[in-house]
Design a protein around this motif. Structure first.
Motif, PDB file in Angstrom:
ATOM      1  N   UNK A  32       0.851  -1.194   0.000  1.00  0.00           N
ATOM      2  CA  UNK A  32       0.000   0.000   0.000  1.00  0.00           C
ATOM      3  C   UNK A  32       0.887   1.244   0.000  1.00  0.00           C
ATOM      4  N   UNK A  33       0.258   2.417  -0.033  1.00  0.00           N
ATOM      5  CA  UNK A  33       1.021   3.662  -0.014  1.00  0.00           C
ATOM      6  C   UNK A  33       1.435   4.026   1.416  1.00  0.00           C
ATOM      7  N   UNK A  34       2.451   4.865   1.514  1.00  0.00           N
ATOM      8  CA  UNK A  34       2.891   5.374   2.817  1.00  0.00           C
ATOM      9  C   UNK A  34       1.746   6.142   3.473  1.00  0.00           C
ATOM     10  N   UNK A  35       0.972   6.869   2.662  1.00  0.00           N
ATOM     11  CA  UNK A  35      -0.164   7.618   3.196  1.00  0.00           C
ATOM     12  C   UNK A  35      -1.159   6.699   3.902  1.00  0.00           C
ATOM     13  N   UNK A  36      -1.401   5.515   3.341  1.00  0.00           N
ATOM     14  CA  UNK A  36      -2.324   4.565   3.975  1.00  0.00           C
ATOM     15  C   UNK A  36      -1.800   4.136   5.342  1.00  0.00           C
ATOM     16  N   UNK A  37      -0.506   3.838   5.433  1.00  0.00           N
ATOM     17  CA  UNK A  37       0.097   3.446   6.710  1.00  0.00           C
ATOM     18  C   UNK A  37      -0.025   4.592   7.710  1.00  0.00           C
ATOM     19  N   UNK A  38       0.272   5.809   7.278  1.00  0.00           N
ATOM     20  CA  UNK A  38       0.171   6.976   8.165  1.00  0.00           C
ATOM     21  C   UNK A  38      -1.264   7.176   8.650  1.00  0.00           C
ATOM     22  N   UNK A  39      -2.217   6.998   7.747  1.00  0.00           N
ATOM     23  CA  UNK A  39      -3.627   7.165   8.110  1.00  0.00           C
ATOM     24  C   UNK A  39      -4.058   6.109   9.124  1.00  0.00           C
ATOM     25  N   UNK A  40      -3.657   4.858   8.899  1.00  0.00           N
ATOM     26  CA  UNK A  40      -4.013   3.782   9.832  1.00  0.00           C
ATOM     27  C   UNK A  40      -3.367   4.013  11.197  1.00  0.00           C
ATOM     28  N   UNK A  41      -2.169   4.556  11.197  1.00  0.00           N
ATOM     29  CA  UNK A  41      -1.502   4.888  12.454  1.00  0.00           C
ATOM     30  C   UNK A  41      -2.281   6.003  13.174  1.00  0.00           C
ATOM     31  N   UNK A  42      -2.630   7.040  12.433  1.00  0.00           N
ATOM     32  CA  UNK A  42      -3.369   8.172  13.017  1.00  0.00           C
ATOM     33  C   UNK A  42      -4.743   7.753  13.534  1.00  0.00           C
ATOM     34  N   UNK A  43      -5.355   6.753  12.895  1.00  0.00           N
ATOM     35  CA  UNK A  43      -6.663   6.251  13.318  1.00  0.00           C
ATOM     36  C   UNK A  43      -6.561   5.241  14.460  1.00  0.00           C
ATOM     37  N   UNK A  44      -5.340   4.840  14.811  1.00  0.00           N
ATOM     38  CA  UNK A  44      -5.147   3.886  15.893  1.00  0.00           C
ATOM     39  C   UNK A  44      -5.216   2.427  15.450  1.00  0.00           C
ATOM     40  N   UNK A  45      -5.323   2.196  14.156  1.00  0.00           N
ATOM     41  CA  UNK A  45      -5.370   0.827  13.641  1.00  0.00           C
ATOM     42  C   UNK A  45      -4.005   0.173  13.790  1.00  0.00           C
ATOM     43  N   UNK A  46      -2.951   0.936  13.537  1.00  0.00           N
ATOM     44  CA  UNK A  46      -1.577   0.497  13.774  1.00  0.00           C
ATOM     45  C   UNK A  46      -1.027   1.288  14.954  1.00  0.00           C
ATOM     46  N   UNK A  47      -0.167   0.673  15.733  1.00  0.00           N
ATOM     47  CA  UNK A  47       0.436   1.360  16.874  1.00  0.00           C
ATOM     48  C   UNK A  47       1.928   1.505  16.661  1.00  0.00           C
ATOM     49  N   UNK A  48       2.530   2.372  17.458  1.00  0.00           N
ATOM     50  CA  UNK A  48       3.958   2.595  17.350  1.00  0.00           C
ATOM     51  C   UNK A  48       4.354   3.826  18.127  1.00  0.00           C
ATOM     52  N   UNK A  49       5.235   4.609  17.542  1.00  0.00           N
ATOM     53  CA  UNK A  49       5.752   5.797  18.214  1.00  0.00           C
ATOM     54  C   UNK A  49       5.898   6.942  17.226  1.00  0.00           C
ATOM     55  N   UNK A  50       5.761   8.160  17.745  1.00  0.00           N
ATOM     56  CA  UNK A  50       5.997   9.353  16.952  1.00  0.00           C
ATOM     57  C   UNK A  50       7.293   9.975  17.447  1.00  0.00           C
ATOM     58  N   UNK A  51       8.224  10.190  16.541  1.00  0.00           N
ATOM     59  CA  UNK A  51       9.503  10.786  16.896  1.00  0.00           C
ATOM     60  C   UNK A  51       9.329  12.290  17.095  1.00  0.00           C
ATOM     61  N   UNK A  52      10.241  12.939  17.796  1.00  0.00           N
ATOM     62  CA  UNK A  52      10.110  14.379  18.040  1.00  0.00           C
ATOM     63  C   UNK A  52       9.914  15.212  16.771  1.00  0.00           C
ATOM     64  N   UNK A  53      10.477  14.800  15.645  1.00  0.00           N
ATOM     65  CA  UNK A  53      10.308  15.532  14.390  1.00  0.00           C
ATOM     66  C   UNK A  53       8.984  15.261  13.699  1.00  0.00           C
ATOM     67  N   UNK A  54       8.142  14.384  14.270  1.00  0.00           N
ATOM     68  CA  UNK A  54       6.840  14.082  13.691  1.00  0.00           C
ATOM     69  C   UNK A  54       6.801  12.809  12.867  1.00  0.00           C
TER      70      UNK A  54
END
Length: 92
Positions: A32-54
């Motif tokens: 899939x696209x990077x945007x899809x991964x970012x969206x799923x992360x933002x929606x809480x579907x995927x978990x992880x960490x946000x670095x200080x630079x975003x």
């Protein structure tokens, strides 16, 4: 009071490299696209960490569970180590 949409994720200075992967690598793994991964992360579907630079780092366990649940080819145990062969017949 403002609510952050990343309230369930941690902001880490240095996530353990073996525990998280980049959004680009996650996107390539899922096809899939990077945007899809970012969206799923933002929606809480995927978990992880946000670095200080975003930048986002995706938990490898979260991605594996997501891939298994959503039947991403090559993510199941049945296909682990299996070889794929393409046969082509030129006598058409």
């Amino acid at each position: 009071m403002k609510h952050s949409k990343h309230s369930a994720t941690a902001v880490l200075a240095r996530p353990a490299a073996s525990d998280t992967i980049s959004t680009l690598k996650a996107a390539k793994m899922c096809g899939v696209s990077v945007f899809s991964i970012q969206r799923w992360y933002d929606q809480g579907i995927l978990t992880g960490a946000t670095l200080p630079g975003g930048r986002r780092r995706i938990s490898s366990g979260s991605l594996a569970a997501f891939m298994k649940k959503h039947i991403v080819p090559g993510s199941g145990e049945a296909t682990a180590g299996a070889r794929r062969v393409l046969l082509v017949d030129d006598d058409a």
